[in-house]
Motif scaffolding. Structure first.
Motif, PDB file in Angstrom:
ATOM      1  N   LEU A  35      31.435  64.835  29.198  1.00 36.62           N
ATOM      2  CA  LEU A  35      29.900  65.343  29.985  1.00 36.62           C
ATOM      3  C   LEU A  35      30.166  66.918  30.066  1.00 36.62           C
ATOM      4  CD1 LEU A  35      29.809  62.455  32.485  1.00 36.62           C
ATOM      5  CD2 LEU A  35      27.717  63.280  31.099  1.00 36.62           C
ATOM      6  N   GLY A  36      31.066  67.501  29.515  1.00 36.26           N
ATOM      7  CA  GLY A  36      31.280  69.059  29.789  1.00 36.26           C
ATOM      8  C   GLY A  36      30.489  69.806  28.828  1.00 36.26           C
ATOM      9  N   ASP A  37      30.958  71.017  28.404  1.00 32.78           N
ATOM     10  CA  ASP A  37      30.409  71.882  27.352  1.00 32.78           C
ATOM     11  C   ASP A  37      30.758  71.278  26.076  1.00 32.78           C
ATOM     12  OD1 ASP A  37      32.022  74.235  26.416  1.00 32.78           O
ATOM     13  OD2 ASP A  37      32.628  73.595  28.359  1.00 32.78           O
ATOM     14  N   PHE A  38      29.894  71.619  25.176  1.00 33.42           N
ATOM     15  CA  PHE A  38      29.980  71.000  23.615  1.00 33.42           C
ATOM     16  C   PHE A  38      31.079  72.040  23.052  1.00 33.42           C
ATOM     17  CE2 PHE A  38      28.262  70.608  19.370  1.00 33.42           C
ATOM     18  CZ  PHE A  38      29.140  69.172  18.935  1.00 33.42           C
ATOM     19  N   ALA A  39      31.104  73.197  23.341  1.00 33.07           N
ATOM     20  CA  ALA A  39      31.672  74.246  22.817  1.00 33.07           C
ATOM     21  C   ALA A  39      33.214  73.867  23.108  1.00 33.07           C
ATOM     22  CB  ALA A  39      31.689  75.924  23.134  1.00 33.07           C
ATOM     23  N   GLY A  40      33.550  73.583  24.653  1.00 29.51           N
ATOM     24  CA  GLY A  40      34.970  73.222  24.880  1.00 29.51           C
ATOM     25  C   GLY A  40      35.365  71.986  24.050  1.00 29.51           C
ATOM     26  N   LEU A  41      34.666  71.075  23.902  1.00 28.28           N
ATOM     27  CA  LEU A  41      34.920  69.937  23.345  1.00 28.28           C
ATOM     28  C   LEU A  41      35.284  70.147  21.882  1.00 28.28           C
ATOM     29  CD1 LEU A  41      35.064  66.773  23.145  1.00 28.28           C
ATOM     30  CD2 LEU A  41      32.566  66.786  22.738  1.00 28.28           C
ATOM     31  N   ARG A  55      31.813  79.480  18.543  1.00 26.56           N
ATOM     32  CA  ARG A  55      30.890  80.315  19.154  1.00 26.56           C
ATOM     33  C   ARG A  55      29.603  80.877  18.108  1.00 26.56           C
ATOM     34  NH1 ARG A  55      30.026  85.549  18.467  1.00 26.56           N
ATOM     35  NH2 ARG A  55      32.270  85.872  17.861  1.00 26.56           N
ATOM     36  N   ILE A  56      30.037  81.299  17.127  1.00 25.65           N
ATOM     37  CA  ILE A  56      28.924  81.645  16.070  1.00 25.65           C
ATOM     38  C   ILE A  56      28.133  80.486  15.531  1.00 25.65           C
ATOM     39  CG2 ILE A  56      28.723  82.549  13.684  1.00 25.65           C
ATOM     40  CD1 ILE A  56      31.160  84.234  14.221  1.00 25.65           C
ATOM     41  N   ALA A  57      28.800  79.259  15.345  1.00 20.98           N
ATOM     42  CA  ALA A  57      27.993  78.102  15.060  1.00 20.98           C
ATOM     43  C   ALA A  57      26.882  77.857  16.004  1.00 20.98           C
ATOM     44  CB  ALA A  57      28.915  77.017  14.476  1.00 20.98           C
ATOM     45  N   LEU A  58      27.424  77.914  17.271  1.00 25.32           N
ATOM     46  CA  LEU A  58      26.552  77.203  18.103  1.00 25.32           C
ATOM     47  C   LEU A  58      25.400  78.302  18.588  1.00 25.32           C
ATOM     48  CD1 LEU A  58      28.963  75.523  20.663  1.00 25.32           C
ATOM     49  CD2 LEU A  58      27.623  74.617  18.823  1.00 25.32           C
ATOM     50  N   GLY A  94      24.197  76.303  28.341  1.00 26.32           N
ATOM     51  CA  GLY A  94      25.452  76.530  27.681  1.00 26.32           C
ATOM     52  C   GLY A  94      26.099  75.267  27.065  1.00 26.32           C
ATOM     53  N   TYR A  95      25.247  74.665  26.468  1.00 26.17           N
ATOM     54  CA  TYR A  95      25.484  73.406  25.862  1.00 26.17           C
ATOM     55  C   TYR A  95      26.113  72.309  26.670  1.00 26.17           C
ATOM     56  CZ  TYR A  95      24.203  74.724  20.871  1.00 26.17           C
ATOM     57  OH  TYR A  95      23.739  75.087  19.872  1.00 26.17           O
TER      58      TYR A  95
END
Length: 468
Positions: free
Chosen positions: A146-152, A254-257, A297-298
């Motif tokens: 359930l967190g941020d997608f970047a961290g995942l 980061r760039i992809a998102l 923030g995703y």
């Protein structure tokens, strides 16, 4: 499409994700509560359905985002199952551990999302060949579900099971392996046609640097370990998706998102997994969800809050528009009928899921399970019906006792003659053809154990029960 019709469609789509507000003509009722529990978890029992009808939408949805903490005893049971599975190196026990959490855990949304991420990243024991590594990846997905997608994405990129699965642990400066970079772009973030082969090559360079600890990809204990070594990483300049720099893995994420395709790709997958399948949803329906992802923030939590409170989610257009996966079907039946822990054979349940086409920790390929109508063929449908029969009538060959209708009825204060009608509301909330309803009620009219089991099995054979 005419301009007038197009304007109306756009207006409907803009309102689709606004919060649902019950009214006398469209109340918060049993059907909507059950819809919520099927999508955000694995189904609700009779007491939970009645509780949440009375509680209203906000409180009912809120339970999924603010679950109760497990007791010390429950934590001990979970840890015992997990450590036993890892210690035995038996994939069947690892599957049983996860099914236990789905069935008896107090955080069903987290488990549903963990299952979603398992299919999204689609790592398999077939190549990883380590129960320990797959168990660790499962915990990592659960923690960040359930967190941020970047961290995942960052955690998955460095995950030992993934480093084995897509060969990131052998990708070095001068010899980058493109497997992970390709799936990162096509499957995990952007989807097809949003990148070039050059982008794959440059991303692969950024992902270099992970090497097996001690130089051995599979240590004696079978648990792969990797360390990041700067000398193995390609630190040179790279041009990725039009941006140049000395990029590392977190820069690629980061760039992809930042690309609009990333939010659309993820929003579309979440829509199909939690709302409705079939034809691809209109872009006007997906774009607002993509906007929520970008603006938050995703945040997966935030987009799921929007989905599970929305007008569209509770509309007739979205209800029962997904085929339940084998895991949803198998665990959902046990959960809805409240089969006691002492009567649940988790290994039998895991076997049933595999026979229906979904073996946990062993998705068919890097794309994961396709879902939808692929879940149903002559063989897998028979296995679904066999599982329903085993739960209702019992199967001593698999250590599955028959469903105790008397205990269930006593627990809910249901008279035998009322049970058949209650089962219709529990399992289908009236979403079945009149003929099927009449046959089920007729089968259970006598109110004895045998007739009620026949009534229950008729309901479980209804096509509508296969849908979420």
């Amino acid at each position: 499409m005419s301009t007038k019709r197009g304007e109306a469609m756009t207006r409907i789509d803009e309102e689709a994700w606004t919060p649902f507000e019950p009214s006398p003509d469209d109340p918060w009722d049993l059907r909507k509560v059950a819809r919520l529990h099927r999508a955000a978890g694995f189904g609700a029992n009779w007491a939970e359905l009645r509780r949440d009808v009375a509680a209203g939408l906000a409180e009912s949805v809120g339970r999924f985002f603010h679950p109760l903490d497990p007791s010390d005893e429950e934590q001990a049971i979970r840890e015992g199952l997990r450590s036993g599975a890892v210690g035995s190196s038996d994939p069947r026990r690892l599957r049983a551990y996860w099914l236990y959490r789905m069935l008896f855990g107090s955080d069903p949304l987290r488990e549903r999302l963990t299952l979603f991420w398992h299919g999204h990243f689609a790592t398999s024991l077939a190549k990883v060949n380590s129960v320990s590594a797959m168990a660790a990846q499962g915990e990592a997905l659960r923690e960040r579900a359930l967190g941020d997608f970047a961290g995942l994405l960052g955690a998955v990129t460095a995950d030992p099971a993934m480093l084995v699965w897509l060969d990131g642990g052998t990708s070095k400066r001068g010899r980058p392996n493109e497997n992970y970079a390709r799936e990162f772009l096509e499957l995990f973030t952007l989807g097809r046609a949003a990148y070039s082969e050059a982008d794959i090559r440059e991303a692969a360079r950024a992902f270099t640097g992970w090497t097996p600890e001690g130089g051995r990809r599979t240590p004696d204990d079978g648990n792969p370990r990797f360390a990041f070594e700067e000398e193995a990483h390609d630190g040179g300049s790279k041009t990725f998706l039009g941006q140049a720099g000395n990029w590392k893995a977190d820069d690629v994420v980061r760039i992809a998102l930042e690309k609009p395709e990333a939010a659309r790709h993820l929003a579309g997958k979440l829509y199909r997994a939690f709302v409705a399948e079939g034809a691809d949803p209109e872009p006007e329906l997906i774009e607002p969800l993509a906007d929520v992802l970008r603006s938050s923030g995703y945040s997966i939590r935030r987009v799921m809050e929007v989905i599970l409170q929305s007008k569209h989610f509770y509309s007739a257009a979205a209800c029962r528009r997904r085929l339940k996966s084998p895991v949803e079907y198998t665990i959902g039946l046990l959960r809805m009928l409240e089969v006691p822990r002492s009567k649940v054979n988790l290994l039998a349940a895991a076997t049933a899921c595999g026979r229906q086409g979904q073996e946990l920790f062993a998705p068919p390929n890097v794309k994961g399970w396709e879902g939808g109508t692929t879940w149903i063929n002559s063989s897998t449908l028979l296995e679904r019906l066999n599982w329903a029969s085993d739960v209702v009538w019992g199967n001593p060959d698999y250590g599955v006792p028959p469903f105790d209708l008397v205990a269930w009825a006593d627990n809910h204060g249901v008279k035998p003659g009322e049970a058949a009608g209650i089962f219709i509301n529990l399992l289908l909330q009236g979403d079945l053809a009149n003929e099927a309803r009449d046959l089920s009620l007729a089968a259970g009219r006598d109110g004895d154990t045998t007739s009620l089991r026949k009534s229950l099995q008729r309901l479980l054979h209804c096509p509508e029960f296969q849908l979420s």
